[in-house]
Design a protein around this motif. Structure first.
Motif, PDB file in Angstrom:
ATOM      1  N   ARG A  13       0.830  -1.212   0.000  1.00  0.00           N
ATOM      2  CA  ARG A  13       0.000   0.000   0.000  1.00  0.00           C
ATOM      3  C   ARG A  13       0.862   1.259   0.000  1.00  0.00           C
ATOM      4  O   ARG A  13       0.501   2.262  -0.618  1.00  0.00           O
ATOM      5  N   THR A  18      -9.906   3.162  -1.143  1.00  0.00           N
ATOM      6  CA  THR A  18     -10.174   1.731  -1.224  1.00  0.00           C
ATOM      7  C   THR A  18      -8.976   1.024  -1.795  1.00  0.00           C
ATOM      8  O   THR A  18      -8.311   1.530  -2.679  1.00  0.00           O
ATOM      9  N   HIS A  19      -8.681  -0.149  -1.276  1.00  0.00           N
ATOM     10  CA  HIS A  19      -7.560  -0.953  -1.762  1.00  0.00           C
ATOM     11  C   HIS A  19      -8.017  -2.384  -1.980  1.00  0.00           C
ATOM     12  O   HIS A  19      -7.478  -3.325  -1.423  1.00  0.00           O
ATOM     13  N   ASP A  27      -9.249  -6.076  -8.246  1.00  0.00           N
ATOM     14  CA  ASP A  27     -10.059  -5.905  -9.449  1.00  0.00           C
ATOM     15  C   ASP A  27     -10.997  -7.082  -9.631  1.00  0.00           C
ATOM     16  O   ASP A  27     -10.661  -8.192  -9.290  1.00  0.00           O
ATOM     17  N   THR A  77      -7.494   5.864  -8.779  1.00  0.00           N
ATOM     18  CA  THR A  77      -8.853   5.845  -8.237  1.00  0.00           C
ATOM     19  C   THR A  77      -8.867   5.250  -6.839  1.00  0.00           C
ATOM     20  O   THR A  77      -9.476   5.811  -5.915  1.00  0.00           O
ATOM     21  N   GLU A  78      -8.187   4.120  -6.657  1.00  0.00           N
ATOM     22  CA  GLU A  78      -8.197   3.461  -5.353  1.00  0.00           C
ATOM     23  C   GLU A  78      -7.494   4.290  -4.290  1.00  0.00           C
ATOM     24  O   GLU A  78      -7.986   4.430  -3.171  1.00  0.00           O
ATOM     25  N   ASP A 106      -9.768   7.389  -3.429  1.00  0.00           N
ATOM     26  CA  ASP A 106     -10.985   7.223  -2.633  1.00  0.00           C
ATOM     27  C   ASP A 106     -10.790   6.356  -1.395  1.00  0.00           C
ATOM     28  O   ASP A 106     -11.732   6.063  -0.672  1.00  0.00           O
TER      29      ASP A 106
END
Length: 314
Positions: A257, A310-311, A314, A304-305, A308
């Protein structure tokens, strides 16, 4: 009168199944990377070279093909180049031209890359070694090239550290230390947790050569773990690394991350369709197994992740 040998490689196989990768591995070549006005970097690189094979052909003629591969590699590494991924792309494109029966040519390369740096506390000269990862895939539609690095660092387990902190808090309270002092002490002095040697891998793939500096890729990967490590370490350096690693405890998942967040920050100029591959493997110190986390996605999806919060997968 010469005897005409049959071309068995071009014959039809008994089982007509096409193969996605046929070629050679472990091919070693010296690669010289030019730098504007500076001494070039010379790498001992190991290549893997593949082409695809259609179902109607028995083989690629390995002995003759190895000569072609060697000639192409020699030609590519003998020419001035500023990026290792461009060397791979050049080889892949030449292979595609040489093989009229193939639709895809793939080249991979790894090499040790040594940089000079100073130790964090004693300020002594030392060196750091990273593994360069480069590659290219050429098709009739174009060439995609990959550049990245695998680096080594240190991680500390937050769970183990949390248990040590709980024990230290109970012990200090039993000794009559007031709660405010206990919390202030624990905030200033990170408690022990079991540590690991971590291996972070970051690669970026794009149409053509990714527009980035390899040193930046290495720095992002090294900083994704709890602390950097150094080939030379005096006692002040050991104290520095140990303290900072425990002050920045991370699970293997957290390292990936951290890579994700830094990629979005550092390489924001790259196109949305660039593919980011992030991987972390930790050599566990108190287990017989190792820990692993990995993610591959486009930079657009990663933006995008990270944006926002979120991780997910897909």
């Amino acid at each position: 009168m010469s005897h005409q040998l049959p071309d068995v490689q071009a014959s039809k196989p008994d089982v007509t199944v096409g193969l996605s990768q046929v070629g050679v591995t472990g091919v070693e070549k010296l690669v010289k990377i030019d730098r504007n006005g500076k001494r070039p970097i010379v790498l001992m690189a190991e290549f893997e070279v593949f082409v695809d094979l259609p179902s109607g052909r028995k083989g690629i003629d390995m002995s003759r093909n190895m000569q072609v591969i060697d000639e192409i590699l020699e030609a590519a590494v003998s020419e001035p180049s500023y990026r290792v991924e461009e060397v791979c792309g050049d080889v892949a494109e030449r292979l595609l031209e040489k093989h009229d029966y193939t639709s895809t040519a793939e080249v991979r390369m790894e090499a040790d890359y040594v940089t000079r740096e100073t130790t964090p506390a004693s300020d002594l000269a030392t060196q750091n070694t990273a593994t360069i990862i480069a590659g290219a895939v050429a098709t009739d539609e174009g060439t995609r090239e990959e550049i990245g690095a695998r680096v080594t660092g240190m991680t500390v387990c937050p769970c183990s550290q949390g248990m040590s902190e709980s024990r230290a808090r109970d012990t200090l309270q039993d000794l009559g230390v007031d709660d405010g002092t206990v919390e202030a002490f624990l905030d200033k002095v990170p408690q022990p947790g079991h540590s690991q040697r971590g291996h972070a891998t970051l690669t970026i793939t794009s149409d053509g050569s990714p527009d980035l500096d390899l040193r930046d890729v290495i720095d992002v990967a090294r900083d994704s773990m709890s602390a950097r490590i150094y080939n030379l370490a005096k006692r002040p350096d050991e104290d520095h690394m140990t303290y900072h690693a425990h002050a920045n405890a991370k699970f293997v998942e957290d390292c990936v991350r951290s890579l994700a967040e830094s990629v979005v920050e550092e390489f924001d100029h790259l196109d949305d369709d660039a593919v980011i591959h992030m991987k972390q493997s930790n050599d566990e110190s108190i287990h017989q197994h190792n820990a692993h986390a990995e993610r591959e996605l486009t930079l657009e999806a990663l933006r995008t992740e990270v944006g926002d919060g979120t991780h997910g997968s897909d």
